[in-house]
Scaffold this active site. Sequence first.
Site, mmCIF file in Angstrom:
data_model
loop_
_atom_site.group_PDB
_atom_site.id
_atom_site.type_symbol
_atom_site.label_atom_id
_atom_site.label_comp_id
_atom_site.label_asym_id
_atom_site.label_seq_id
_atom_site.Cartn_x
_atom_site.Cartn_y
_atom_site.Cartn_z
ATOM 1 C CB CYS A 73 7.864 33.275 -62.619
ATOM 2 S SG CYS A 73 9.674 33.469 -62.739
ATOM 3 C CB CYS A 221 11.795 40.598 -60.243
ATOM 4 S SG CYS A 221 10.182 39.980 -59.710
HETATM 5 N N1 LIG Z 1 9.164 35.752 -56.248
HETATM 6 C C1 LIG Z 1 7.930 35.967 -57.008
HETATM 7 C C2 LIG Z 1 7.813 34.947 -58.162
HETATM 8 C C3 LIG Z 1 8.873 35.130 -59.231
HETATM 9 C C4 LIG Z 1 8.830 36.470 -59.853
HETATM 10 C C5 LIG Z 1 9.998 36.816 -60.759
HETATM 11 N N2 LIG Z 1 11.130 35.939 -60.753
HETATM 12 C C6 LIG Z 1 9.517 37.094 -62.157
HETATM 13 O O1 LIG Z 1 10.306 36.975 -63.112
HETATM 14 O O2 LIG Z 1 8.336 37.504 -62.295
HETATM 15 C C7 LIG Z 1 6.724 35.780 -56.090
HETATM 16 O O3 LIG Z 1 6.770 34.943 -55.201
HETATM 17 O O4 LIG Z 1 5.716 36.467 -56.321
#
Ligand SMILES: N[C@H](CCC[C@H](N)C(=O)O)C(=O)O
Length: 286
Positions: A73, A221
Site C-alpha cells: 500500500c 492507489c
Molecule cells: N487494495 C490493494 C491494497 C492497497 C493499495 C493502495 N491503496 C495503495 O496505495 O497501494 C490490494 O489489495 O492489493
Amino acid sequence: MVRMERMNGLGNKILVIDMRGRTDRVTPEAAIRLDAHPDTEFDQIMALYDPREDAPDGWIDILNSDGSMAQACGNGTRCVVDYLTRETDKDRFAFRTIAGALFAERLSDRLISVNMGAPIFDWEKIPLAGPAADTTHVALPEPHEADPALQRFSAASMGNPHAVFFVPRAVDSYDILAFGPRYERHPLFPERANISLAQVTSPSSLSLKTFERGAGLTLACGSAACAAAVSAARTGRTGRKVTVYLPAGALEIDWREDDDHVIMTGPAEHEWSGRVDPKTGEWCQT
Ligand SMILES: N[C@H](CCC[C@H](N)C(=O)O)C(=O)O
C-alpha cells in the site's frame, strides 16, 4: 485502546493504528466496524507492530476495508512515515510487510518517497490463472465489456496484483463501477486484482483511476500508480519517469534502471488523532 491516526494519501483513506508494544492483532471484526462509521470509513488500515531484526522501524500489516490482507500500500506507507516523523527526526525508515522489506524516506514536510521494490511481470507470480507469454498485452476472457480498450490489459505485481487498461479517452469518461467489481473478481485473477484505467497524456505523464481489490473505487492507489507507470514504460508509451495524475494530486514514479526498483514520491496528510480498541473497533477522537 491504542493510538489511531486518520490520514490520507492523495485522498486514499488510511487509518494508521499503532500496535507497538502489543502482542495481539487488529481483528477483521474491528476493521469492518471501523469501516461502517462515516468518520472512520477507510480504504486501508496500516497496523504498525514492534520493530524486528529484519524490520528496524516496524512490521506493517495492511488491511483492506473488506477485511482482506494486502501485500502493498504505497499511499498508506507514506502515511506511516508521516506519523513516525512526529516522534523522531529520522528521515529514513525500513519496514517489513508480508511482501518483504519496504524502505521509505522523508524528503520534506510535504513529500515522502517509498521504494516499492521491483515490479513482477511473470504471469505465475502476479498471479494470473493461466499462461501469458506477454503480460503487457493480456486478453481478458469473457465476461468483459464491449469496448475493445477494456478487453486487454497489462498485468504487473507490486507485491499486489494489478491489471492496467490503457484507454484513449479521459479516465472519468468510463463507468468503472459498471465493470470494476466484476473485473476485480474475474476468474483470470486467482487472488483478485486491482483494476486501473490509465490514459497516457505525454511521454512522461498519465492519468489514473482505480477500482481497488478489497476496497473498491478509491481516490488514489499508490501501487496502481507504480503498476501503470511500469506498464506504460514497458510498452513504449512513456519513459521510466512518469507523473501519475489522480483527482487530488500527482505521484512521481521513477522506475530505476540500476536496480529495477520503483520509487514513488508523494504527500501524506494528517486529518485527526484518536484511539481504538484493536479487538472490537470501538474508537474515539482525542
Ligand atoms: N487494495 C490493494 C491494497 C492497497 C493499495 C493502495 N491503496 C495503495 O496505495 O497501494 C490490494 O489489495 O492489493
